[in-house]
Design a protein around this motif. Structure first.
Motif, short mmCIF file in Angstrom:
data_model
loop_
_atom_site.label_atom_id
_atom_site.label_comp_id
_atom_site.label_asym_id
_atom_site.label_seq_id
_atom_site.Cartn_x
_atom_site.Cartn_y
_atom_site.Cartn_z
N ASP A 260 0.83 -1.20 0.00
CA ASP A 260 0.00 0.00 0.00
C ASP A 260 0.87 1.26 0.00
OD1 ASP A 260 -2.30 -1.50 0.05
OD2 ASP A 260 -2.66 -1.25 2.20
N HIS A 285 -6.84 -7.97 0.27
CA HIS A 285 -6.88 -7.29 -1.01
C HIS A 285 -5.94 -6.09 -1.03
CE1 HIS A 285 -11.33 -8.74 -1.58
NE2 HIS A 285 -10.46 -9.73 -1.57
N ILE A 287 -5.81 -2.70 -2.93
CA ILE A 287 -6.70 -1.87 -3.74
C ILE A 287 -5.87 -1.06 -4.72
CG2 ILE A 287 -8.52 -0.14 -3.68
CD1 ILE A 287 -9.20 -2.85 -2.37
N ASP A 289 -5.78 1.61 -8.16
CA ASP A 289 -6.44 2.61 -9.00
C ASP A 289 -5.36 3.54 -9.54
OD1 ASP A 289 -8.39 4.17 -10.25
OD2 ASP A 289 -8.63 5.46 -8.49
N THR A 321 -11.20 -13.32 3.67
CA THR A 321 -10.45 -12.52 2.71
C THR A 321 -9.18 -13.27 2.36
OG1 THR A 321 -9.60 -10.32 2.17
CG2 THR A 321 -9.15 -11.15 4.39
N TYR A 326 -7.48 -5.71 -6.31
CA TYR A 326 -8.86 -5.34 -6.57
C TYR A 326 -8.98 -3.87 -6.94
CZ TYR A 326 -11.34 -9.57 -5.06
OH TYR A 326 -11.85 -10.83 -4.98
N GLY A 327 -9.72 -3.61 -8.02
CA GLY A 327 -10.19 -2.26 -8.25
C GLY A 327 -11.31 -1.94 -7.29
N ARG A 328 -11.55 -0.66 -7.12
CA ARG A 328 -12.68 -0.27 -6.29
C ARG A 328 -13.98 -0.71 -6.97
NH1 ARG A 328 -11.77 6.03 -5.34
NH2 ARG A 328 -11.61 5.86 -7.62
N TYR A 329 -14.97 -1.03 -6.14
CA TYR A 329 -16.27 -1.38 -6.70
C TYR A 329 -16.94 -0.15 -7.28
CZ TYR A 329 -15.76 -5.94 -4.51
OH TYR A 329 -15.31 -7.18 -4.15
N ASP A 332 -18.22 2.50 -5.14
CA ASP A 332 -17.18 3.33 -4.53
C ASP A 332 -16.42 4.15 -5.56
OD1 ASP A 332 -17.73 2.22 -1.97
OD2 ASP A 332 -16.52 0.46 -2.48
N SER A 335 -12.37 1.82 -10.52
CA SER A 335 -10.96 2.13 -10.74
C SER A 335 -10.68 2.19 -12.23
CB SER A 335 -10.06 1.09 -10.08
OG SER A 335 -10.07 1.19 -8.67
N GLY A 363 -13.03 -6.55 -8.60
CA GLY A 363 -13.53 -5.19 -8.61
C GLY A 363 -13.83 -4.71 -10.01
#
Length: 664
Positions: A260, A285, A287, A289, A321, A326-329, A332, A335, A363
């Motif tokens: 991250d 996950h 995330i 983008d 999990t 994952y892209g953002r949903y 949300d 991405s 995502g």
């Protein structure tokens, strides 16, 4: 589907050979694609950088098992429906067809008596020396019972009120309750393991795989070996290197937070993220983008995670999990501009929980690319929840999944999936599912899908103007087949044009467990609504189909509500069917032009219509546009007396196993 249930009698057992049959001794390398001569599938399927060799074509002192397509058996799930079974001390030896420094072995070893799997060694020697040991496992294989399956071989029925084909009964309504043989419906036997040899060997060198006496496995089945010359690691010097942000390449410490931090820095500095060689532990996950993440290559950069139970269900109802990018949903914000390449994602998923988001990539990812990943032991390799657009999924290898390899779910548009290699999924290999919002303008092109243990190689559930082209699909096992177009699962109606073009499907046309009938290598199914779009099937080859080559069908309960009409089949080659070229079990109609067939095992057109058997003939009409030639044991497959709608209905004609496919 059936008016009267009947006891299962699987004619496909005609493919079986005695387990005591001697293995072949072959010195020269035999390179295949989906267990076929490459010339039979030229220009179709994924363009990959490895060479496949089937164990049954190699030198061995083990025993060849198969060919056999009987469900719940080891040969049925093997590539080409054959493999080699080794007892401790036995070997199979492959001759390298080209220079290689890496191998991939597809295998099966027994489950533990109470489930959960075992581990076992496999010795690897090259030219009689340089011995190394691979560690095999069955911890991610061996599922049992009814959907969604269990890891417990001793479990009672998961759904006591479901129809059981084997006893032609609903157990909850049966007195006394029938006894099932345990383990009940074992499946998903195989796994595979990559292995770097440590140096480059030349064509003609001999790679021997030996099941050593010191192991705990009573037997080891070797299905195939893929050999490859892996390039040196990719290096990106100017990048946000995850090591600088605390990632641990030994895998001892969790690296999610470090990933991250690297991603956040890369976005601020407008750099790419680089993950150098190593094994990184990631248990949740990541995330993504507006970021590019590159590994050193999928053989070198491995992102490996444990499945983690959540303290309470997540908003999406996940109870676990695990590792995934994952892209953002959409809710949300979704991405975009995400580019993932050059690494492996290895999960820890051993059971199917449909609400869990424990997929390799997920995502919503618009204007994005996913290239050169290796994904193993996740639930679904890539599950995209749209709406999203303009995504390219290329050159990935997705194996040993509990469910799908890839699914475009809801409103995915103008996206391409090409040159991906898929093997041993627990559901559809590639799917477009237009639930609530139609998928549109997408293409599945030049992919290879082998041995889905449940459902279909490629499935399209509704949608508008989609294309399935130049793919190779082989050896689907049960409750699905090679290529499928279905009005089901709440999908939006088919609209515009669905083009199914220049695909090859081999050893499909499976047994449908619930209906107790054979499907087609390609099958269209009207369950939720009629199929009335412009569906054109052109240039496909259907080889060695266990039952039918082509099927159009509706569910018995809705057969008078929904139909399939206007489907056009042209320039098709059918080489070998256990039963018919076309099986129609629905109202509607289709046209046929230049459909050539040979080695057809039963009447060419098995026309049941919607089972009213009216004096006017079947409710399904067959239109002859010319050039339909060839046939089999009953004569021309497209005989004039069958047109346009002669009833030729035979629920379960005898299966006549065809000879192996050959050049046309």
């Amino acid at each position: 589907m059936l008016a009267l249930p009947v006891v299962l009698t699987l004619a496909a057992t005609a493919w079986a050979i005695p387990a005591s049959a001697s293995a072949r001794t072959v010195a020269a390398p035999v390179v295949t694609r989906a267990a076929l001569a490459p010339s039979l599938v030229a220009g179709r399927g994924a363009r990959v950088d490895f060479l496949e060799q089937e164990a049954e074509n190699a030198r061995t002192n083990g025993v060849v098992i198969g060919p056999d397509r009987t469900p719940y058996t080891l040969p049925a799930e093997a590539s080409g429906r054959r493999a080699v079974k080794l007892t401790p001390g036995q070997y199979v030896e492959f001759t390298l067809p080209a220079a290689a420094n890496a191998i991939n072995v597809r295998y099966s070893i027994p489950d533990a008596p109470g489930g959960g799997g075992i581990t076992a060694p496999l010795d690897v020697t090259v030219n009689g020396k340089s011995s190394k040991t691979m560690t095999l496992t069955s911890q991610y294989a061996w599922l049992y019972n009814q959907y969604p399956f269990t890891n417990d071989p001793n479990a009672d029925l998961l759904h006591p009120d479901w129809w059981i084909t084997e006893c032609s009964c609903v157990p909850a309504a049966t007195t006394p309750t029938p006894t099932i043989t345990k383990p009940f419906r074992p499946m998903h036997f195989y796994d595979e393991q990559r292995f770097l040899l440590g140096r480059t060997y030349k064509a003609g060198d001999r790679v021997r795989l030996t099941a050593p006496a010191r192991g705990d496995a009573a037997w080891t089945v070797i299905d195939l070996l893929d050999s490859q010359l892996v390039a040196p690691p990719h290096v990106r010097l100017i990048a946000a290197n995850v090591l600088a942000f605390g990632a641990d390449p030994t895998g001892r410490r969790e690296s999610s937070d470090a990933f991250d931090r690297a991603i956040a820095f890369a976005k601020r500095a407008r750099l790419k993220v680089y993950i150098p060689p190593g094994t990184y532990q990631v248990n949740r996950h990541i995330i993504v983008d507006n970021v590019t993440i590159e590994g050193a290559g999928s053989w070198y950069t491995i992102i490996k995670g444990k499945e983690v139970a959540l303290p309470e269900p997540a908003p999406d109802l996940s109870v676990h999990t695990g590792v995934g990018f994952y892209g953002r949903y959409v809710q949300d914000g979704g991405s975009g501009n995400v580019h993932l390449s050059g690494f492996a994602i290895e999960g820890d998923v051993r059971e199917r929980i449909d609400t869990d988001q424990v997929n390799g990539v997920g995502g919503a990812l618009s204007d994005s690319t996913v290239d050169g990943l290796y994904i193993r032991h996740t639930k679904v390799g890539m599950w995209f929840d749209g709406p999203m657009t303009n995504t390219r999924i290329t050159n990935n290898v997705i194996v040993d999944q509990i469910a799908d390899a890839l699914n475009f779910h809801t409103g995915v548009t103008d996206s391409v999936v090409s040159d991906n290699f898929i093997r041993n999924t627990g559901d559809d290999g590639l799917a477009m599912w237009s639930e609530a919002t139609a998928n549109a303008g997408n293409t599945f092109d030049h992919n290879t899908v082998q041995t889905p243990t449940l459902a279909n190689g490629i499935a399209i559930y509704g949608g508008t103007d989609n294309t399935v082209s130049n793919n190779l699909v082989a050896d689907p096992i049960r409750e699905g087949s090679g290529i499928h177009a279905g009005s089901r699962f709440g999908a939006e109606a088919f609209a515009g044009k669905l083009a199914i073009t220049d695909n090859t499907v081999v050893r499909a046309g499976t047994y449908e467990l619930n209906w107790n009938i054979g499907l087609g290598a390609i099958w269209l199914y009207a369950l939720d609504k009629s199929i009335e779009a412009d569906i054109q099937v052109t240039g496909d080859h259907y080889l060695d189909s266990t039952y039918n080559a082509i099927m159009l069908v509706s569910e018995w309960g809705v057969k008078d509500l929904y139909s399939i009409s206007g489907v056009k089949f042209a320039d098709i080659r059918v080489d070998g069917t256990g039963t018919s070229v076309v099986s129609a079990r629905v109202a509607g109609g289709a046209s046929f032009e230049n459909v050539d067939a040979r080695n057809v095992g039963a009447v060419g057109i098995n026309n049941c219509g919607s089972f009213h058997f009216t004096p006017a003939g079947s409710e399904f009409g067959v239109t002859d546009l010319g050039g339909n030639d060839g046939g089999g044991v009953t004569g021309p497959w497209f005989a004039p007396w069958m047109l346009p709608n002669t009833i030729t209905c035979d629920d379960r004609p005898p299966v006549v196993p065809p000879p192996p496919p050959s050049r046309w």
